[in-house]
Design a protein around this motif. Structure first.
Motif, PDB file in Angstrom:
ATOM      1  N   ASN A 253       0.595  -0.885  -0.189  1.00 32.76           N
ATOM      2  CA  ASN A 253       0.074  -0.138   0.198  1.00 32.76           C
ATOM      3  C   ASN A 253       0.930   1.387   0.309  1.00 32.76           C
ATOM      4  OD1 ASN A 253      -1.677   2.212   0.911  1.00 32.76           O
ATOM      5  ND2 ASN A 253      -3.052   0.502   1.406  1.00 32.76           N
ATOM      6  N   VAL A 254       0.751   2.251  -1.403  1.00 30.89           N
ATOM      7  CA  VAL A 254       1.472   3.471  -0.816  1.00 30.89           C
ATOM      8  C   VAL A 254       1.232   4.420  -0.680  1.00 30.89           C
ATOM      9  CG1 VAL A 254       2.818   4.660  -2.657  1.00 30.89           C
ATOM     10  CG2 VAL A 254       2.994   1.982  -3.225  1.00 30.89           C
TER      11      VAL A 254
ATOM     12  N   MET B 293       4.578   1.256 -12.965  1.00 33.47           N
ATOM     13  CA  MET B 293       3.054   0.725 -12.184  1.00 33.47           C
ATOM     14  C   MET B 293       2.779   0.212 -11.045  1.00 33.47           C
ATOM     15  SD  MET B 293       2.431   0.087 -15.432  1.00 33.47           S
ATOM     16  CE  MET B 293       0.675  -0.970 -15.920  1.00 33.47           C
ATOM     17  N   TYR B 294       1.282   0.949 -10.939  1.00 34.05           N
ATOM     18  CA  TYR B 294       0.965   0.545  -9.435  1.00 34.05           C
ATOM     19  C   TYR B 294      -0.949   0.638  -9.956  1.00 34.05           C
ATOM     20  CZ  TYR B 294       4.112   3.918  -7.781  1.00 34.05           C
ATOM     21  OH  TYR B 294       5.160   4.418  -7.607  1.00 34.05           O
TER      22      TYR B 294
ATOM     23  N   PRO C 172      -4.435  -0.373 -13.288  1.00 32.38           N
ATOM     24  CA  PRO C 172      -4.211  -0.314 -13.356  1.00 32.38           C
ATOM     25  C   PRO C 172      -3.671   1.250 -13.748  1.00 32.38           C
ATOM     26  CG  PRO C 172      -4.103  -0.921 -15.463  1.00 32.38           C
ATOM     27  CD  PRO C 172      -5.052  -1.674 -14.775  1.00 32.38           C
ATOM     28  N   VAL C 173      -2.560   2.172 -13.427  1.00 30.08           N
ATOM     29  CA  VAL C 173      -2.208   3.259 -13.748  1.00 30.08           C
ATOM     30  C   VAL C 173      -0.267   3.103 -14.039  1.00 30.08           C
ATOM     31  CG1 VAL C 173      -2.223   3.911 -11.201  1.00 30.08           C
ATOM     32  CG2 VAL C 173      -2.323   5.580 -12.997  1.00 30.08           C
ATOM     33  N   SER C 174      -0.365   3.772 -15.198  1.00 33.52           N
ATOM     34  CA  SER C 174       1.479   4.281 -14.725  1.00 33.52           C
ATOM     35  C   SER C 174       1.901   5.726 -14.474  1.00 33.52           C
ATOM     36  CB  SER C 174       2.340   3.956 -16.604  1.00 33.52           C
ATOM     37  OG  SER C 174       3.207   3.471 -16.258  1.00 33.52           O
ATOM     38  N   LEU C 175       2.933   5.883 -13.968  1.00 30.59           N
ATOM     39  CA  LEU C 175       3.633   7.770 -14.208  1.00 30.59           C
ATOM     40  C   LEU C 175       4.702   7.051 -14.058  1.00 30.59           C
ATOM     41  CD1 LEU C 175       4.112   9.747 -13.004  1.00 30.59           C
ATOM     42  CD2 LEU C 175       4.670   9.289 -10.201  1.00 30.59           C
ATOM     43  N   VAL C 176       5.434   8.340 -15.447  1.00 33.92           N
ATOM     44  CA  VAL C 176       6.371   8.810 -15.981  1.00 33.92           C
ATOM     45  C   VAL C 176       6.703   9.544 -15.430  1.00 33.92           C
ATOM     46  CG1 VAL C 176       7.267   8.054 -18.115  1.00 33.92           C
ATOM     47  CG2 VAL C 176       5.240   6.918 -18.046  1.00 33.92           C
ATOM     48  N   LYS C 177       8.327  10.028 -14.778  1.00 39.02           N
ATOM     49  CA  LYS C 177       8.602  11.101 -14.702  1.00 39.02           C
ATOM     50  C   LYS C 177       9.603  11.268 -15.471  1.00 39.02           C
ATOM     51  CE  LYS C 177       7.773  11.861  -9.589  1.00 39.02           C
ATOM     52  NZ  LYS C 177       7.352  11.984  -8.185  1.00 39.02           N
TER      53      LYS C 177
END
Length: 643
Positions: free
Chosen positions: A596-597, A623-624, A638-643
């Motif tokens: 759990n983030v 990926m989260y 699903p959801v993806s964070l790209v930095k």
């Protein structure tokens, strides 16, 4: 010389009791005073040749080291010597002498019944003759046996008689106690004092009877059967009422001190405080019996209704003089004759305590057990939707906590929702609660608002905070006058909005940098002064994450978690879900390891479509999984964070 008996002091107004008294004077004594029925339960007639040590003990010295001068800067040294205290010819003699003793210039005596005889309630009296002259301070008084409430004056003092030798026609009766609301120091000492003026002569010339009658009703003071003072229990402004415990008796003759001037050149020594007897009478009257025939099921009542209550009140040895009815802790009616039925109203949701007090013709008082009627939600604090509001999130102001006045809210128009009157034909919710509500017909606003909140009113809201954070508060309000509000978290003030000017339109007022820890809390909104209409309160965390309703949407047929958009995202993505029914919802963010983030949201949400803005602050690329837990199950995206 044998002492003269005062027969009138052993009887009151009843001829039958007087005849009985003549034959059984020392075996069984009854007094009828001011309608009280008293029976002799203890006395010391001082008929022996020495002080009865089964009744009395001596105080010796000057009070040092713990209470030098006996707390009053007195000038005498107390002894048990026969030239200071003796019993002769049926009298107790306490003798004050001018002599150097124990670093004091005077000697005298003081005795007490502590640990030997103590009493709670009744008539306590003594017949005595007093000294005359500046400096003489005889007293007949009482102190608490157990000091239940602490040391003096916490546990009280009753002065049956105090007298100044320089004012020989005056006697005083006093109580001492701890002042209500006092935190400490000498200012906490409080007293109530009354003075009796002898109509003829002075107290050194003849014997006089000094007495109190003491009971649950309070304390009355008498000189020679003339009542000159009455302090009722509810007139004592004490932090706690100490005069409902056992007290012991003291007799003493002090010299000088704070109460009076010292001896002067005209003061004659030695002089005597001469006591004929000390007697204690118990009140033998049986108090009224009160029964309130209400069973447990009848205590749950509907708001907006009324109920007739029929207390059964009897007195086995006399008759009822007065019956008093208390509702919500206020006196609402008084009766002096039956029937004793009364009808009470339950206009709003709250708890309604009810009790009855009855007094008989002999002044005995009985108080019934308090029964509590519960109307609607009663008086237990609870969130409006049975679950706290999620924070970050939005709170419609009309959905304040249950619990009623002084628990869920405080309201000036205490017994009515004024909106039900001022908006005829409109459906106003919570009609049986006192907070004034009004309908609202405007897009983006709750359906109802707080109508004309005024100074000192307040509302509470239970909230659930997912994560500790710095929050910004937005309040939708229309100020009707120069208005200030305070905000409390668990009764600790966290911020204020000050001097909001009157407005023709709804404005958004902002309060920043509110530190709110995670967990469940109670938020209280207090209107310090002014008046206002209150619409909505929003709490946003430092990531600006909050729940938002999607306006204009119909209630969905099924619960869904829609794909986040945009996805992938940076710096933010919108998470939308649809609730087919109202209920508790939890929105969480997990990484691919199942950790759990972030708990994005936890709390109650109505049926409809809702969206959250999830920001990338504090998150790593990757990926989260977004998980929605709702009353019917669990959904994930699903959801993806790209930095």
């Amino acid at each position: 010389m044998m002492k003269e008996r005062n027969q009138t002091s052993l009887q009151r107004t009843s001829l039958q009791l007087s005849l009985l008294l003549i034959s059984l004077m020392f075996l069984f004594t009854v007094r009828e005073s001011e309608a009280q029925i008293y029976e002799l339960i203890w006395s010391d007639e001082f008929d022996g040749s020495a002080l009865n040590t089964e009744n009395w003990s001596y105080d010796i010295g000057d009070g040092c080291p713990s209470l030098c001068g006996w707390g009053n800067n007195e000038l005498q040294y107390y002894t048990a010597q026969s030239d200071n205290i003796n019993v002769q010819d049926g009298y107790l003699n306490i003798i004050a002498k001018k002599e150097r003793l124990g670093n004091k210039d005077y000697s005298s005596a003081r005795i007490k019944t502590k640990g030997l005889q103590n009493f709670k309630y009744g008539r306590i009296e003594s017949r005595m003759k007093l000294p005359i002259g500046s400096g003489f301070w005889p007293a007949f008084w009482m102190l608490s046996e157990e000091n239940v409430y602490g040391g003096w004056p916490r546990s009280g003092e009753i002065d049956i008689m105090e007298y100044r030798g320089n004012a020989p026609t005056l006697a005083e009766g006093t109580i001492h106690y701890w002042r209500q609301g006092c935190s400490g120091g000498s200012a906490c000492w409080a007293f109530q004092n009354n003075t009796y003026q002898l109509p003829n002569g002075n107290f050194s010339e003849n014997f006089h009877v000094f007495a109190i009658e003491w009971g649950e009703f309070g304390i009355k003071w008498f000189v020679d059967d003339t009542e000159y003072a009455f302090i009722q229990r509810d007139q004592v402004d004490a932090e706690w009422y100490p005069f409902d415990e056992s007290f012991y008796i003291l007799l003493n003759l002090a010299i000088g001190g704070n109460f009076l001037p010292p001896p002067d050149e005209d003061t004659v020594f030695p002089q005597t405080m001469q006591i004929d007897y000390v007697r204690v009478y118990g009140d033998m009257n049986v108090p009224p019996q009160i029964d309130i025939p209400v069973n447990e099921e009848e205590l749950d009542v509907e708001p907006g209704t009324q109920k007739e209550i029929n207390p059964q009140i009897e007195d086995s040895d006399s008759s009822i003089e007065e019956v008093r009815f208390f509702f919500l802790d206020e006196l609402i009616d008084t009766r002096t004759s039956p029937p004793y039925n009364i009808t009470v109203d339950f206009p709003i949701e709250r708890c309604y305590p009810f009790r009855v007090e009855a007094t008989d013709i002999h002044n005995a008082v009985s108080v019934s057990e308090t029964i509590t009627f519960v109307a609607g939600s009663g008086c237990t604090k609870a969130p409006y939707n049975d679950a706290p509001f999620a924070v970050p999130g939005t709170i419609p102001m009309w959905q304040y906590n249950y619990g009623g006045p002084d628990i869920g809210y405080s309201e000036d128009t205490e017994f009515i929702n004024q909106g039900t009157i001022d908006f005829p034909g409109e459906v106003v919710p919570r009609p049986y609660e006192a907070v004034d509500l009004m309908p609202v017909d405007a897009e983006g606003l709750p359906d109802y608002a707080i109508y004309e909140a005024v100074i000192s009113e307040w509302l509470t809201y239970d909230i659930s905070v997912a994560e500790s954070s710095e929050f910004t508060l937005h309040l939708l309000i229309r100020s009707l006058g120069l208005t200030s509000l305070d905000f409390f978290l668990n009764e600790e003030k966290i911020g204020s909005l000050n001097f909001l000017r009157p407005s023709e339109t709804i404005t958004t007022e902002t309060l920043e940098n509110l530190t709110i820890p995670s967990g469940e809390h109670t938020l209280r909104v207090f209107l310090r002064f002014g008046s206002a209409e209150l619409y909505q309160l929003e709490l946003l965390d430092n990531n600006n994450t909050s729940i938002e309703p999607e306006l204009g949407q119909e209630i969905p047929s099924q619960t869904e978690l829609l794909p986040p958009y945009p996805n992938p995202f940076n710096p933010a993505t919108k998470i939308t879900f649809r609730m087919a029914e109202a209920g508790q919802a939890t929105l969480e963010l997990f990484d691919l390891s199942g950790r759990n983030v972030q708990t994005i949201f936890r709390g109650y949400v109505p049926a409809g479509e809702w969206s959250y803005t999830l920001r990338a602050d504090g998150l790593s690329s990757g990926m989260y999984l977004v998980r929605l837990t709702h009353p019917s199950g669990v959904l994930s995206r699903p959801v993806s964070l790209v930095k």
